[in-house]
Design a protein around this motif. Sequence first.
Motif, PDB file in Angstrom:
ATOM      1  N   SER A 412       0.814  -1.217   0.000  1.00  0.00           N
ATOM      2  CA  SER A 412       0.000   0.000   0.000  1.00  0.00           C
ATOM      3  C   SER A 412       0.849   1.270   0.000  1.00  0.00           C
ATOM      4  CB  SER A 412      -0.927   0.010   1.219  1.00  0.00           C
ATOM      5  OG  SER A 412      -0.172  -0.026   2.427  1.00  0.00           O
ATOM      6  N   LEU A 413       2.104   1.163   0.436  1.00  0.00           N
ATOM      7  CA  LEU A 413       2.979   2.333   0.474  1.00  0.00           C
ATOM      8  C   LEU A 413       4.005   2.334  -0.655  1.00  0.00           C
ATOM      9  CD1 LEU A 413       3.713   2.778   4.299  1.00  0.00           C
ATOM     10  CD2 LEU A 413       2.017   3.934   2.887  1.00  0.00           C
ATOM     11  N   LYS A 414       3.959   1.306  -1.487  1.00  0.00           N
ATOM     12  CA  LYS A 414       4.931   1.216  -2.580  1.00  0.00           C
ATOM     13  C   LYS A 414       4.279   1.610  -3.902  1.00  0.00           C
ATOM     14  CE  LYS A 414       7.575  -2.546  -2.441  1.00  0.00           C
ATOM     15  NZ  LYS A 414       7.983  -3.959  -2.237  1.00  0.00           N
ATOM     16  N   PHE A 415       5.024   2.327  -4.704  1.00  0.00           N
ATOM     17  CA  PHE A 415       4.523   2.675  -6.028  1.00  0.00           C
ATOM     18  C   PHE A 415       5.702   3.021  -6.928  1.00  0.00           C
ATOM     19  CE2 PHE A 415       4.940   6.765  -3.927  1.00  0.00           C
ATOM     20  CZ  PHE A 415       5.503   7.568  -4.918  1.00  0.00           C
ATOM     21  N   ARG A 416       5.445   3.050  -8.202  1.00  0.00           N
ATOM     22  CA  ARG A 416       6.403   3.565  -9.170  1.00  0.00           C
ATOM     23  C   ARG A 416       5.610   4.186 -10.303  1.00  0.00           C
ATOM     24  NH1 ARG A 416       7.981   0.672 -13.595  1.00  0.00           N
ATOM     25  NH2 ARG A 416      10.110   1.384 -13.304  1.00  0.00           N
ATOM     26  N   LEU A 417       6.171   5.202 -10.920  1.00  0.00           N
ATOM     27  CA  LEU A 417       5.483   5.855 -12.027  1.00  0.00           C
ATOM     28  C   LEU A 417       5.273   4.850 -13.153  1.00  0.00           C
ATOM     29  CD1 LEU A 417       7.362   9.283 -12.147  1.00  0.00           C
ATOM     30  CD2 LEU A 417       5.125   8.790 -11.153  1.00  0.00           C
ATOM     31  N   ALA A 418       4.056   4.808 -13.650  1.00  0.00           N
ATOM     32  CA  ALA A 418       3.738   3.870 -14.731  1.00  0.00           C
ATOM     33  C   ALA A 418       4.577   4.193 -15.965  1.00  0.00           C
ATOM     34  CB  ALA A 418       2.255   3.954 -15.064  1.00  0.00           C
ATOM     35  N   VAL A 478      -3.550   7.260 -13.681  1.00  0.00           N
ATOM     36  CA  VAL A 478      -2.782   7.727 -14.828  1.00  0.00           C
ATOM     37  C   VAL A 478      -1.293   7.870 -14.494  1.00  0.00           C
ATOM     38  CG1 VAL A 478      -2.933  10.246 -14.499  1.00  0.00           C
ATOM     39  CG2 VAL A 478      -2.937   9.286 -16.818  1.00  0.00           C
ATOM     40  N   LEU A 479      -0.992   8.063 -13.203  1.00  0.00           N
ATOM     41  CA  LEU A 479       0.410   8.254 -12.815  1.00  0.00           C
ATOM     42  C   LEU A 479       1.096   6.969 -12.368  1.00  0.00           C
ATOM     43  CD1 LEU A 479       0.198  11.629 -10.830  1.00  0.00           C
ATOM     44  CD2 LEU A 479       0.933  11.274 -13.193  1.00  0.00           C
ATOM     45  N   ILE A 480       0.410   6.178 -11.522  1.00  0.00           N
ATOM     46  CA  ILE A 480       1.082   5.001 -10.951  1.00  0.00           C
ATOM     47  C   ILE A 480       0.306   3.704 -11.159  1.00  0.00           C
ATOM     48  CG2 ILE A 480       2.310   6.373  -9.228  1.00  0.00           C
ATOM     49  CD1 ILE A 480       0.273   5.494  -7.144  1.00  0.00           C
ATOM     50  N   GLY A 481      -0.812   3.771 -11.861  1.00  0.00           N
ATOM     51  CA  GLY A 481      -1.560   2.553 -12.150  1.00  0.00           C
ATOM     52  C   GLY A 481      -2.280   1.967 -10.961  1.00  0.00           C
ATOM     53  N   LYS A 482      -2.529   2.778  -9.916  1.00  0.00           N
ATOM     54  CA  LYS A 482      -3.249   2.321  -8.729  1.00  0.00           C
ATOM     55  C   LYS A 482      -4.407   3.267  -8.452  1.00  0.00           C
ATOM     56  CE  LYS A 482       0.525   0.069  -6.168  1.00  0.00           C
ATOM     57  NZ  LYS A 482       1.184  -0.006  -4.832  1.00  0.00           N
ATOM     58  N   ASP A 483      -5.299   2.836  -7.560  1.00  0.00           N
ATOM     59  CA  ASP A 483      -6.435   3.683  -7.199  1.00  0.00           C
ATOM     60  C   ASP A 483      -6.128   4.612  -6.033  1.00  0.00           C
ATOM     61  OD1 ASP A 483      -8.139   2.743  -9.166  1.00  0.00           O
ATOM     62  OD2 ASP A 483      -8.846   1.073  -7.926  1.00  0.00           O
ATOM     63  N   SER A 484      -4.978   4.453  -5.424  1.00  0.00           N
ATOM     64  CA  SER A 484      -4.598   5.321  -4.308  1.00  0.00           C
ATOM     65  C   SER A 484      -3.092   5.497  -4.313  1.00  0.00           C
ATOM     66  CB  SER A 484      -5.063   4.732  -2.971  1.00  0.00           C
ATOM     67  OG  SER A 484      -4.443   3.476  -2.748  1.00  0.00           O
ATOM     68  N   GLY A 485      -2.637   6.480  -3.551  1.00  0.00           N
ATOM     69  CA  GLY A 485      -1.206   6.752  -3.514  1.00  0.00           C
ATOM     70  C   GLY A 485      -0.905   7.874  -2.548  1.00  0.00           C
ATOM     71  N   PRO A 486       0.249   8.516  -2.699  1.00  0.00           N
ATOM     72  CA  PRO A 486       0.617   9.613  -1.801  1.00  0.00           C
ATOM     73  C   PRO A 486      -0.302  10.817  -1.981  1.00  0.00           C
ATOM     74  CG  PRO A 486       2.194   9.402  -3.598  1.00  0.00           C
ATOM     75  CD  PRO A 486       1.287   8.223  -3.699  1.00  0.00           C
ATOM     76  N   ARG A 487      -0.234  11.761  -1.035  1.00  0.00           N
ATOM     77  CA  ARG A 487      -1.069  12.959  -1.104  1.00  0.00           C
ATOM     78  C   ARG A 487      -0.976  13.576  -2.496  1.00  0.00           C
ATOM     79  NH1 ARG A 487       1.039  16.835   1.910  1.00  0.00           N
ATOM     80  NH2 ARG A 487       2.961  15.683   2.324  1.00  0.00           N
ATOM     81  N   ALA A 488      -2.116  13.672  -3.150  1.00  0.00           N
ATOM     82  CA  ALA A 488      -2.134  14.000  -4.577  1.00  0.00           C
ATOM     83  C   ALA A 488      -1.516  15.359  -4.891  1.00  0.00           C
ATOM     84  CB  ALA A 488      -3.565  13.934  -5.104  1.00  0.00           C
ATOM     85  N   GLY A 489      -1.918  16.397  -4.139  1.00  0.00           N
ATOM     86  CA  GLY A 489      -1.406  17.727  -4.440  1.00  0.00           C
ATOM     87  C   GLY A 489       0.100  17.793  -4.334  1.00  0.00           C
ATOM     88  N   TRP A 490       0.620  17.281  -3.216  1.00  0.00           N
ATOM     89  CA  TRP A 490       2.068  17.295  -3.031  1.00  0.00           C
ATOM     90  C   TRP A 490       2.755  16.434  -4.087  1.00  0.00           C
ATOM     91  CZ3 TRP A 490       5.295  13.172  -2.195  1.00  0.00           C
ATOM     92  CH2 TRP A 490       6.632  13.504  -1.959  1.00  0.00           C
TER      93      TRP A 490
END
Length: 508
Positions: A412-418, A478-490
């Motif tokens: 849930s805390l891991k992601f990478r730009l698609a 569109v950014l990381i291929g997930k439905d959730s992620g880090p605070r969007a604005g930041w």
Amino acid sequence: MKWLNDIVNTFQDTNKEILVSSGASPSGVYHVGHLREIVIADAVVRALKQAGIRARHVHVSDNLDAFRKVPVNLPASYEQYLGMPLYTVPSPDDRYGSWGDFCLKPFLDSANKIGVTMDVIYASDKYRSGFFVPAIERSLSRIDKAKSAIQEVSGRQLDDQWSPIQIMEHGRLKNRRFISMDSDAKTITYRSHDDSEHTVRYDDGQVKLDWRLDWPGRWWLLGVDVEPFGRDHATKGGSYDTGKRIAREVYDIDAPVPVPYDFINRTGDTKKMSASKGTGVNAHDVVDMLPPEVVRYFMLRYSPAKRLYFDETDSLVRLVDEFATMKQHPQNELDEQLLFLCTDGLSHPAVSSIPFSHLVISYQAALCDMAKTIEILRRSPEYARIVDEEEAVIITELGYVSRWLEKWAPESLKFRLADEVRPDEFSPEQKEYLRRLADDIAEAPAEADGNWFHQAIYAYKESGLLSPRELFTTIYRVLIGKDSGPRAGWFLSILPRDWLIERLRLMK
């Protein structure tokens, strides 16, 4: 930290060097619970020295203990070594001389990484060199007092077969009945299992005291003044209570100041960690994932009497952030004392003024590239000055971030730009929303921060294009291929502006 101040006050008028002892049997891979003991001992030494009292920490490796059961990480063939002293059981790794060393050496490396300084004493060396001869002679000459102490304090009767010693027979430690001792010849006579009598020397490691006598004997011979130990030894009538009585009646000394500590459990577990069962979080993993000052902070922020719970996932991030906050803004004298104990002796800080949680996101947004992470942080008005002042510390901390993401971080805390985006996966309404947002960002001031981007997203709340929730899930998809992620604005604010605009227009 009342518990620590009380210890310092006990020795306030002492002129001698105070000896603080820790110890463990290297019967299995050391876990985070073992770290608690040496960190507590280390804190006692630092507090005493801060008060102008000479102090030293020794760590006793009970590597003469018998190999009692095969740990889960060893093959069943190791059953052939049961009963042998740990220092003679073969190591599964050629880099170490024995199973005892295989367990202990990485732990000593972990201690060094968190800045814990201690002199290591090996029980096998002490017994083989004759160091324990006075304790053996005293125990055997006062065997009735030792037996009475154990029975009266523990409330259990010892049968006629009880012996205060173990004998090395054919390379294995055996409980054998003591018959007599010749202190001039340094020999004892004992009765073996077949009722035959044998004589062995007790000054060369062939004889070992029963652990109930060995522990207070060690206090006497080493001159131990303070010792932390697990709460299982501190129960009424337990090993510390019997040791205290034996210390007084057999060895003519006062027992050291006790520092009983509770266990460390995994979050959600009710049972303590076990080295031999392999249920612990390995100590060397902990010091690889957590900066040294945070390891100390985790152990010392609460009294030793409090049970601790270790979580390798989300709670670990909060733990580092809590320490960073205390480091920047200590609230009281207690915080100042704790901060001293957590950082004293560390030549290079490893926790920066940027939240660990922020570094976790920034590092992934920079495709796990440290140099690019520094660039992203330097572009931030909030952190630019900190990067200039603490760049070396941040780079060190990013090493911990990288290892944590690789080994412990929850998905849930891991992601990478698609790498790419497929326009056909988005509805016409989503495409229109992304196009408009891209146009807004193209007109954004260069210094636009996370709040600006957050407001830009929320401006579409009443647009009728998407629900408030979809405004965010669409961006994450569109950014990381997930439905959730880090605070969007930041998150949007730290991404390269041109790349972001092209991605939102579904062009990249």
